[in-house]
Design a protein around this motif. Structure first.
Motif, PDB file in Angstrom:
ATOM      1  N   LYS A 117      48.244 -66.897  34.002  1.00  0.00           N
ATOM      2  CA  LYS A 117      48.181 -66.459  35.404  1.00  0.00           C
ATOM      3  C   LYS A 117      48.422 -64.960  35.533  1.00  0.00           C
ATOM      4  O   LYS A 117      48.018 -64.348  36.513  1.00  0.00           O
ATOM      5  CB  LYS A 117      49.192 -67.234  36.249  1.00  0.00           C
ATOM      6  N   ASN A 118      49.079 -64.358  34.533  1.00  0.00           N
ATOM      7  CA  ASN A 118      49.343 -62.928  34.618  1.00  0.00           C
ATOM      8  C   ASN A 118      48.225 -62.079  34.041  1.00  0.00           C
ATOM      9  O   ASN A 118      48.263 -60.863  34.112  1.00  0.00           O
ATOM     10  CB  ASN A 118      50.623 -62.575  33.863  1.00  0.00           C
ATOM     11  N   ARG A 119      47.295 -62.759  33.449  1.00  0.00           N
ATOM     12  CA  ARG A 119      46.376 -62.008  32.601  1.00  0.00           C
ATOM     13  C   ARG A 119      45.534 -61.006  33.392  1.00  0.00           C
ATOM     14  O   ARG A 119      45.393 -59.857  32.994  1.00  0.00           O
ATOM     15  CB  ARG A 119      45.452 -62.984  31.851  1.00  0.00           C
ATOM     16  N   LEU A 120      45.020 -61.433  34.545  1.00  0.00           N
ATOM     17  CA  LEU A 120      44.206 -60.521  35.351  1.00  0.00           C
ATOM     18  C   LEU A 120      45.060 -59.405  35.912  1.00  0.00           C
ATOM     19  O   LEU A 120      44.680 -58.230  35.914  1.00  0.00           O
ATOM     20  CB  LEU A 120      43.543 -61.293  36.495  1.00  0.00           C
ATOM     21  N   GLN A 121      46.233 -59.807  36.376  1.00  0.00           N
ATOM     22  CA  GLN A 121      47.164 -58.866  36.993  1.00  0.00           C
ATOM     23  C   GLN A 121      47.556 -57.764  36.019  1.00  0.00           C
ATOM     24  O   GLN A 121      47.666 -56.601  36.381  1.00  0.00           O
ATOM     25  CB  GLN A 121      48.403 -59.684  37.376  1.00  0.00           C
ATOM     26  N   ARG A 124      46.502 -60.590  22.986  1.00  0.00           N
ATOM     27  CA  ARG A 124      46.697 -60.568  24.439  1.00  0.00           C
ATOM     28  C   ARG A 124      46.995 -61.964  24.952  1.00  0.00           C
ATOM     29  O   ARG A 124      47.920 -62.186  25.735  1.00  0.00           O
ATOM     30  CB  ARG A 124      45.429 -60.022  25.107  1.00  0.00           C
ATOM     31  N   ASP A 125      46.229 -62.940  24.452  1.00  0.00           N
ATOM     32  CA  ASP A 125      46.437 -64.294  24.943  1.00  0.00           C
ATOM     33  C   ASP A 125      47.794 -64.835  24.531  1.00  0.00           C
ATOM     34  O   ASP A 125      48.382 -65.669  25.227  1.00  0.00           O
ATOM     35  CB  ASP A 125      45.328 -65.215  24.405  1.00  0.00           C
ATOM     36  N   ILE A 183      47.462 -52.790  32.517  1.00  0.00           N
ATOM     37  CA  ILE A 183      48.535 -52.408  31.590  1.00  0.00           C
ATOM     38  C   ILE A 183      48.133 -52.722  30.164  1.00  0.00           C
ATOM     39  O   ILE A 183      48.392 -51.955  29.235  1.00  0.00           O
ATOM     40  CB  ILE A 183      49.832 -53.141  31.982  1.00  0.00           C
ATOM     41  N   TRP A 184      47.479 -53.865  30.022  1.00  0.00           N
ATOM     42  CA  TRP A 184      47.034 -54.247  28.677  1.00  0.00           C
ATOM     43  C   TRP A 184      46.079 -53.195  28.110  1.00  0.00           C
ATOM     44  O   TRP A 184      46.240 -52.766  26.954  1.00  0.00           O
ATOM     45  CB  TRP A 184      46.362 -55.617  28.743  1.00  0.00           C
ATOM     46  N   ASP A 185      45.149 -52.745  28.942  1.00  0.00           N
ATOM     47  CA  ASP A 185      44.204 -51.729  28.478  1.00  0.00           C
ATOM     48  C   ASP A 185      44.923 -50.457  28.054  1.00  0.00           C
ATOM     49  O   ASP A 185      44.613 -49.847  27.031  1.00  0.00           O
ATOM     50  CB  ASP A 185      43.191 -51.410  29.581  1.00  0.00           C
ATOM     51  N   GLU A 186      45.898 -50.115  28.867  1.00  0.00           N
ATOM     52  CA  GLU A 186      46.670 -48.899  28.541  1.00  0.00           C
ATOM     53  C   GLU A 186      47.407 -49.070  27.224  1.00  0.00           C
ATOM     54  O   GLU A 186      47.460 -48.149  26.398  1.00  0.00           O
ATOM     55  CB  GLU A 186      47.683 -48.619  29.656  1.00  0.00           C
ATOM     56  N   ALA A 187      47.972 -50.266  27.046  1.00  0.00           N
ATOM     57  CA  ALA A 187      48.724 -50.519  25.820  1.00  0.00           C
ATOM     58  C   ALA A 187      47.814 -50.469  24.607  1.00  0.00           C
ATOM     59  O   ALA A 187      48.164 -49.906  23.566  1.00  0.00           O
ATOM     60  CB  ALA A 187      49.431 -51.868  25.914  1.00  0.00           C
ATOM     61  N   VAL A 188      46.621 -51.042  24.760  1.00  0.00           N
ATOM     62  CA  VAL A 188      45.656 -51.031  23.654  1.00  0.00           C
ATOM     63  C   VAL A 188      45.305 -49.584  23.309  1.00  0.00           C
ATOM     64  O   VAL A 188      45.280 -49.192  22.131  1.00  0.00           O
ATOM     65  CB  VAL A 188      44.390 -51.835  24.042  1.00  0.00           C
ATOM     66  N   LYS A 189      45.107 -48.802  24.365  1.00  0.00           N
ATOM     67  CA  LYS A 189      44.767 -47.396  24.157  1.00  0.00           C
ATOM     68  C   LYS A 189      45.907 -46.677  23.435  1.00  0.00           C
ATOM     69  O   LYS A 189      45.714 -45.906  22.497  1.00  0.00           O
ATOM     70  CB  LYS A 189      44.517 -46.737  25.523  1.00  0.00           C
ATOM     71  N   PHE A 190      47.112 -46.995  23.875  1.00  0.00           N
ATOM     72  CA  PHE A 190      48.293 -46.364  23.289  1.00  0.00           C
ATOM     73  C   PHE A 190      48.398 -46.693  21.804  1.00  0.00           C
ATOM     74  O   PHE A 190      48.642 -45.824  20.963  1.00  0.00           O
ATOM     75  CB  PHE A 190      49.542 -46.863  24.043  1.00  0.00           C
ATOM     76  N   ILE A 191      48.164 -47.977  21.494  1.00  0.00           N
ATOM     77  CA  ILE A 191      48.277 -48.387  20.094  1.00  0.00           C
ATOM     78  C   ILE A 191      47.211 -47.699  19.250  1.00  0.00           C
ATOM     79  O   ILE A 191      47.478 -47.195  18.157  1.00  0.00           O
ATOM     80  CB  ILE A 191      48.172 -49.916  19.988  1.00  0.00           C
ATOM     81  N   ASN A 192      46.026 -47.625  19.800  1.00  0.00           N
ATOM     82  CA  ASN A 192      44.956 -46.985  19.037  1.00  0.00           C
ATOM     83  C   ASN A 192      45.266 -45.518  18.764  1.00  0.00           C
ATOM     84  O   ASN A 192      44.886 -44.988  17.728  1.00  0.00           O
ATOM     85  CB  ASN A 192      43.635 -47.094  19.797  1.00  0.00           C
ATOM     86  N   GLU A 193      45.913 -44.887  19.729  1.00  0.00           N
ATOM     87  CA  GLU A 193      46.109 -43.448  19.586  1.00  0.00           C
ATOM     88  C   GLU A 193      47.418 -43.077  18.908  1.00  0.00           C
ATOM     89  O   GLU A 193      47.508 -42.094  18.188  1.00  0.00           O
ATOM     90  CB  GLU A 193      46.056 -42.782  20.980  1.00  0.00           C
TER      91      GLU A 193
END
Lengths: 89, 710
Positions: free
Chosen positions: B527-531, B520-521, B535-545
């Motif tokens: 500066k975009n990280r919080l924003q 992720r980093d 989406i990052w969480d969704e992407a992580v979920k997508f990759i896991n599934e």
């Protein structure tokens, strides 16, 4: 009607400075007569062809007049110039 | 005849025009030919039209010259040539073909029509064909084509047309049948029969015109330019109007009839338009009249009729209760007088309520009526009450007066529901003091009615637009919602792609796994990280599934357990990325081998097989070619053509081309077999006119050349 090799050669590319004998239907004898009449390059014959508005009858008549070409020779020459014009004019 | 040779150029030209010959530059070289032509034309003119036709038929039929035919109005000779030709094609029709020339001798006029009939449709087809030709001035040339294309149609159609007599052997019977068939044809299509006459008119006109022209120019030879210009214009007109008109006489009459038809058609349009217009006018008138009548009727019904009231007299009724269901004889007049007094007042109130001011009450209560009457006439209140009582009875008996008793306790807005329908309930309302008199449907003035209508329309429009606005907003919101979801999904997919890219490249560098947070980093800037956290969480979920090439596991990194992604890769896809390099030689191309020519014919080469369909990196391909052969030979020009998927190479001379050929032909490049062909120098120059003719400079590769021959 299949065309002669000479016809195909002539129609294949721009005529440039080709001599009059390169025209289909114009052999050695006719070529000599045409050169005597002042038509030494193919493009001069083309000029005459164009001045006669590409009219086959008149062109053949003129050929007959200028170099005593028979109808086969003049028709070949006409077809040759005509096809060349189709391609490059 | 001898004076033709001594004509001036201008005269010769006019003469030719007179004979219907296209204008032509008269020069020293063309003059002789044109003079000859003019002689022939004059000869033919003197001999008559048939000989001219015969002349044209004597020519080589395929090369028939149009200009000659122009003057020919009789089609029989050309039909003869066609017939002769077609008889070679179809032997069994020879009988048919022989007859037309015979007819020409015996029945000149009528014979003309029959071939024309046959030719009508084919010549039309021909016409459109010649119009689509790019060069307009081709009429001369198109004729042979026409004849060629025409003759089969002619022969095909002729058996059906002549079938009536072609079966017979006897010539006399033939002629009889033929006349009969012609007669029937003539009756069937009168327009065609009439064409020869028109044609006859047309031709003298033409020649008269040109003759006059020639006279003008002969008398005015000093300034012939103008006339010639006219001639030219005229020529062009005929050229444009019917290139086939001159090219074949058969087409001519059809063209003429078509012109006539056109005139007739335009006239018809004018006449046809008149009738619908009249019909529309009558319909409008009808509706206007109906509207006026309707308006008048409305007024009539509202007008107060002062006679013929229905009056229940107490004397004539068995259960008479005065003031409830009957009226005493002596009180009738008073009651009617009261009615006539209060009716205008009621109407006035109703109108002003409907139009001007909603505050004014549209009715009069009983007390108001009594007060009014009292003030106006000075009568006793009790007396007036009695009159009112009688009036109410009369009102119920005469509903056409338009005055009703209404309930007044529901506000000012009066409707049909508030009418008190009988005397009994009226009594009840009277005791409540909530009964009143009103005119419910007064005859409103026009502007008021218009205003009310417009108001109503406006109101409904407001309601409708409100509905539409809500629908539109709903639609927009829905679209926005859909778009938002799609873009969100796209962003997630993009993120997943980037993650996979990172993992893949990391795997190539040698590491097996990456800590998820590190990925992720790497991807997201600070500066975009919080924003982008969602989406990052969704992407992580997508990759896991949904990503089989990545496995999520826990690893100890620097003494701490982290969730990591391990790139498993895909065995099937591992070889997919072909390296864009030369991969070796497929067959021998050195001097003397069967795969290379003994000497190079041209300095130009065309290289195939180096480009994929979706190859974008044209520069790398060019570079690959140059690095392969530029160090051994002199290359003037090298270009990658994306459309033909070829590389064009131009060397300094034939020997260099041979070297390049041997270096490139039959090699493997990124999984494709490369083939090279020699290309003619002229073709090359035609394609790339800007390519240099000679060097130096010669092209060199940027990357250092490797020796591939080993």
């Amino acid at each position: 009607m299949s065309t002669s090799q000479k016809h195909r050669n002539f129609v294949a590319e721009p005529m440039g400075e080709k001599p009059v004998t390169d025209l289909a239907g114009v052999g050695e004898v006719l070529g000599k007569r045409l050169i005597t009449a002042g038509y030494d390059k193919a493009y001069i014959v083309l000029g005459q062809f164009l001045v006669l508005k590409r009219n086959q009858e008149l062109f053949q008549e003129w050929m007959k007049d200028t170099c005593q070409a028979n109808s086969k020779q003049s028709a070949d020459c006409y077809q040759c110039l005509h096809d060349w014009c189709e391609e490059f004019l | 005849m001898a004076d033709i040779n001594s004509l001036t150029d201008a005269e010769l030209r006019t003469k030719l025009v007179e004979y219907g010959f296209p204008i032509m530059p008269i020069t020293g070289t063309t003059r002789k030919v044109l003079v000859k032509k003019l002689k022939i034309l004059m000869e033919n003119k003197n001999d008559g039209r048939r000989s001219l036709g015969r002349y044209s038929s004597e020519e080589e039929s395929d090369n028939e010259v149009t200009t000659k035919n122009r003057r020919v109005t009789m089609p029989a000779p050309s039909l003869q040539t066609r017939a002769g030709r077609s008889s070679m094609i179809l032997k069994n029709e020879s009988k048919v073909k022989v007859t037309p020339p015979k007819e020409t001798v015996e029945l000149k006029h009528s014979v003309k029509t029959t071939p024309r009939l046959l030719s009508a449709s084919p010549s039309d087809e021909f016409d459109t064909g010649s119009d689509s030709e790019p060069e307009t001035n081709k009429s001369i040339k198109t004729l042979p084509r026409f004849n060629k294309s025409f003759s089969p149609i002619q022969t095909n159609s002729s058996p059906t047309q002549y079938s009536t007599y072609s079966s017979s052997e006897d010539p006399a019977l033939d002629r009889l049948n033929e006349i009969r068939s012609r007669l029937s044809l003539g009756f069937d299509r009168p327009s065609y029969v009439s064409t020869p006459n028109k044609e006859n008119i047309e031709v003298p006109f033409l020649s008269n015109f040109t003759r006059r022209l020639s006279q003008i120019s002969a008398s005015n030879i000093k300034k012939p330019d103008y006339d010639y210009k006219n001639d030219i214009i005229k020529e062009h007109d005929t050229n444009g109007a019917g290139s086939y008109a001159r090219s074949n006489l058969l087409g001519r009459p059809t063209r003429y009839t078509r012109d006539v038809n056109h005139d007739y058609y335009t006239n018809n349009i004018k006449r046809n338009n008149l009738i619908p217009l009249i019909l529309v006018g009558v319909a409008c008138l009808f509706f206007v009249v109906v509207g006026i009548m309707y308006y008048g009727m409305r007024n009539d019904t509202c007008a107060l009729d002062t006679t013929g009231y229905f009056i229940p007299r107490c004397g004539s009724m068995p259960e008479a209760i005065p003031g409830f269901n009957c009226v005493e004889d002596g009180d009738i007049e008073n009651a009617i007088r009261l009615m006539q007094f209060i009716k205008p007042e009621l109407v006035k109130r109703a109108v002003s309520y409907a139009c001007n001011d909603a505050l004014i009450k549209p009715f009069l209560t009983e007390t108001e009526v009594i007060n009014l009457q009292n003030v106006a006439t000075g009568q006793d209140i009790r007396h007036v009450q009695k009159q009112l009582q009688d009036l109410e009875v009369l009102m119920y008996k005469n509903p056409d007066w338009g005055i009703f008793m209404v309930k007044t306790d529901d506000g000012n807005d009066l409707t049909e529901e508030q009418i008190i329908t009988d005397m009994k309930s009226l009594e009840a309302y009277k005791t409540k003091k909530s009964a009143g008199l009103a005119v419910l449907h007064p005859d409103l003035p026009l502007h008021c009615r218009l205003y009310n209508k417009i108001n109503a329309i406006f109101n409904s429009l407001v309601v409708l637009s409100g509905i539409f606005a809500t629908l539109y907003v709903g639609n927009v919101a829905y679209k926005y919602w859909v778009n938002y979801h799609r873009s969100k999904k796209d962003e997630v997919i993009d993120m997943v792609r980037r993650i996979i890219d990172v993992l893949e490249s990391n795997n190539q560098e040698g590491d097996d796994f990456l800590v998820i947070n590190h990925v992720r980093d790497m991807i997201l800037p600070l500066k975009n990280r919080l924003q982008m956290a969602k989406i990052w969480d969704e992407a992580v979920k997508f990759i896991n599934e949904h990503e089989s090439r990545v496995r999520t596991e826990v690893q100890i990194v620097q003494g701490e357990p982290f969730e990591v992604w391990r790139w498993l890769g895909n065995a099937n896809l591992s070889g997919s990325a072909r390296s864009k390099t030369w991969q070796g030689q497929a067959f021998e191309t050195q001097v003397g081998s069967v795969n290379s020519l003994p000497c190079s014919p041209t300095p130009c080469l065309k290289i195939r097989g180096m480009m994929d369909d979706n190859d974008r990196n044209l520069h790398s391909i060019r570079e690959a070619v140059l690095s392969k052969c530029a160090h051994q030979c002199r290359i003037l020009h090298c270009i990658v053509d994306n459309t033909s998927k070829c590389i064009y190479l131009k060397c300094a001379d034939q020997n260099d081309a041979a070297i390049a050929y041997r270096n490139l032909h039959g090699w493997w490049y990124s999984g494709h077999l490369v083939t090279v062909k020699y290309l003619r120098l002229e073709r090359y120059m035609q394609r790339f006119p800007d390519s240099p003719v000679s060097g130096p400079p010669f092209l060199k590769s940027i990357t250092p050349a490797t020796d591939w021959s080993s």
